[in-house]
Design an enzyme around this catalytic site. Structure first.
Site, PDB file in Angstrom:
ATOM      1  N   TYR A   1     -37.432  44.624   2.136  1.00 60.84           N
ATOM      2  CA  TYR A   1     -37.186  43.300   1.588  1.00 60.84           C
ATOM      3  C   TYR A   1     -36.555  42.369   2.627  1.00 60.84           C
ATOM      4  CZ  TYR A   1     -34.740  39.389  -0.167  1.00 60.84           C
ATOM      5  OH  TYR A   1     -34.283  38.117  -0.276  1.00 60.84           O
TER       6      TYR A   1
ATOM      7  N   GLU B   1     -28.800  37.309   3.738  1.00 66.76           N
ATOM      8  CA  GLU B   1     -29.685  38.257   3.063  1.00 66.76           C
ATOM      9  C   GLU B   1     -29.012  39.612   2.860  1.00 66.76           C
ATOM     10  OE1 GLU B   1     -32.278  37.776   1.455  1.00 66.76           O
ATOM     11  OE2 GLU B   1     -32.801  35.764   2.096  1.00 66.76           O
TER      12      GLU B   1
ATOM     13  N   ASP C   1     -38.325  40.809  -4.030  1.00 65.46           N
ATOM     14  CA  ASP C   1     -37.020  41.256  -4.518  1.00 65.46           C
ATOM     15  C   ASP C   1     -37.089  41.374  -6.042  1.00 65.46           C
ATOM     16  OD1 ASP C   1     -37.154  38.637  -5.292  1.00 65.46           O
ATOM     17  OD2 ASP C   1     -35.048  38.238  -4.928  1.00 65.46           O
TER      18      ASP C   1
END
Length: 362
Positions: free
Chosen positions: A132, A50, A150
Site C-alpha cells: 500500500y 503515509e 487501502d
DNA sequence: TATTCGTGGCG
DNA sequence: TCGCCAAGAAT
C-alpha cells in the site's frame, strides 16, 4: 462484458471533479489546484504521513506530523536523531514497529543521498513500506499510475461492485477492481480522491450516498446494500489478561524507575514501567523490580490492545536513595515526560501519581 | 495464509 | 460498557 451504461472514463471524471471541489486540506498534501500548476509534494512528507496513517486516523496523525516535521524537516534530520528520540516522539501513536522501521528507513535513504526511490518496486524494498505505502508514495509524490488500495478503497470497490465475498478473502478481487479504474492522467489525485471519498462520503457506518459522485454507478446503492458492505469474516473474541505494573520513585531526587522494553513484540522498544507477566487464568506472579515496601495504588488500569483486553494493578513505592534496581534504571525527575510513554504506561502513571507515596515527592 | 502488532472515537 | 474500525506491515 460491461453491461453498465457508464464508462470507466466517466466514473474517473466524476470522481476527480468531486475531488477538485471537495479535497480535504491536509498538511502533507498538495491540493488539486496547486497540483494542476505543477507543484509536487515532498516525498519525505508523503512517506512520513503515509507511515503514520497506517491504521491510524487523520485527526491523530495531524498532531504527530506537525511535531515530527518541526523537529525533523528533512529525512537527513530524522536519520540523525537517535532511535530513543524517535520512539519518545512516536509514543501514543501505537504500532511501534512503525517507528523503528521509520528510523531505519530514514537512515537508509539519507545514506543514499536523501532521495526516496520513485518507483513502487524500489520503495517496497525499504523497511516499513509495504504494498500500500509503496503504491501511495509512487502515485502521490511521483504521479506513477499505481493502484493505491487501502481500507477506504476496498470499501468503495466493494460497494461500487456489490462484492458480497467477505474480507479478507475479497482483497484480490477488490484490488483488481481498483486497478482497472486508475486514472492514467492524474494518478496522484485519483488515489487521494478515492481515499477522501471513503473517508468523508463512503464511510463505514453511515455512507452519505446522497452526496456521492459515484452513486449513479454504485451497485450496492442500487440494491440497498451500501451500509452492509464490505462484509467481514467473523472476529475471534479478545481474551482478558491481568498483570501488575510497578512505579518506583527515588526518595530525595524524585527519579522514576523506567525500563526499555525488548525491541520486538508488544510495545517493542518503548519506555515504560516494569511489569509482571500478563496472564489469562491465574493471577500474575509478583515481579517487583526492586526490594521495597510496595503499596497498592487502588485504581486498576484497563487497556485494550488489538487482540486482548488488559487489566493492570498498580503498585507504588518510594525507594531509598541508595537502592539498586533489579531491572530498569532511574530517570531524573527533570528528564521524565509522561508523554514519552505509550498510552498504557501513561494510564499507569496517571494512577500512580495520585498515591501519596508518589505525589509527595518534589 | 494467519497472527501479531496500539490507540482513540463513535454508535 | 463494548464492539467496531482506521491511509497495513512483518513474520
Amino acid at each position: 462484458m460491461n453491461t453498465e451504461h457508464w464508462t470507466k472514463a466517466e466514473l474517473r471524471a466524476r470522481l476527480l471533479a468531486w475531488y477538485d471541489a471537495n479535497a480535504r486540506a491536509l498538511p502533507w498534501r498538495v491540493g488539486p489546484a496547486e497540483r494542476a500548476r505543477g507543484v509536487r509534494p515532498d516525498p519525505y512528507r508523503v512517506w512520513l504521513s503515509e507511515v503514520m496513517l497506517q491504521q491510524t486516523t487523520v485527526a491523530v496523525v495531524r498532531r504527530y506530523f506537525a511535531r515530527f516535521t518541526e523537529l525533523w524537516p528533512r529525512v537527513e534530520d530524522l536519520a540523525a536523531a537517535s532511535e530513543a528520540q524517535v520512539m519518545a516522539e512516536w509514543a501514543g501513536l501505537g504500532y511501534y514497529a512503525r517507528a523503528r522501521n521509520l528510523h531505519a528507513c530514514a537512515r537508509i535513504v539519507a545514506e543514499a543521498g536523501g532521495r526516496f526511490p520513485s518507483t513502487r518496486e524500489g520503495l517496497e524494498k525499504l523497511p516499513g513500506i509495504g504494498p500500500y505505502t509503496a503504491a501511495a508514495i509512487a502515485a502521490i509524490a511521483h504521479d506513477a499510475p499505481e493502484a493505491v488500495v487501502d481500507g477506504n478503497v476496498e470499501r468503495v470497490m466493494a460497494r461500487l461492485h456489490a462484492v458480497e465475498e467477505p474480507l479478507p478473502k475479497a482483497k484480490p478481487r477488490l484490488a483488481a477492481h481498483a486497478a482497472a479504474l486508475v486514472s492514467p492522467h492524474r494518478p496522484g489525485d485519483f488515489a487521494q480522491a478515492m481515499m477522501d471519498l471513503g473517508a468523508t462520503v463512503c464511510t463505514p457506518r453511515a455512507p452519505a450516498c446522497g452526496r456521492c459522485p459515484l452513486a449513479f454507478a454504485c451497485a450496492a446503492r442500487a440494491s440497498g446494500l451500501a451500509r452492509e458492505l464490505p462484509r467481514r469474516a467473523a472476529k475471534t473474541p479478545k481474551p482478558r489478561r491481568r498483570g501488575i505494573a510497578y512505579v518506583a520513585r527515588r526518595a530525595g531526587d524524585g527519579a522514576w524507575l523506567l525500563e526499555r522494553r525488548p525491541p520486538r513484540g508488544l510495545l517493542g522498544g518503548t519506555l515504560g514501567w516494569p511489569v509482571s507477566e500478563w496472564t489469562e487464568g491465574d493471577a500474575p506472579a509478583p515481579a517487583p523490580p526492586l526490594a521495597a515496601e510496595w503499596s497498592d495504588a487502588g485504581a486498576r488500569v484497563r487497556h485494550t490492545f488489538t487482540h486482548f483486553h488488559l487489566e493492570l494493578e498498580v503498585f507504588v513505592t518510594l525507594a531509598a536513595p541508595g537502592v539498586e534496581p533489579r531491572r530498569g534504571s532511574f530517570v531524573p525527575a527533570e528528564a521524565f515526560r509522561a508523554e514519552a510513554l505509550p498510552s498504557l504506561m501513561r494510564k499507569v502513571h496517571a494512577v500512580a501519581r495520585e498515591h501519596p507515596a508518589i505525589a509527595a515527592v518534589s
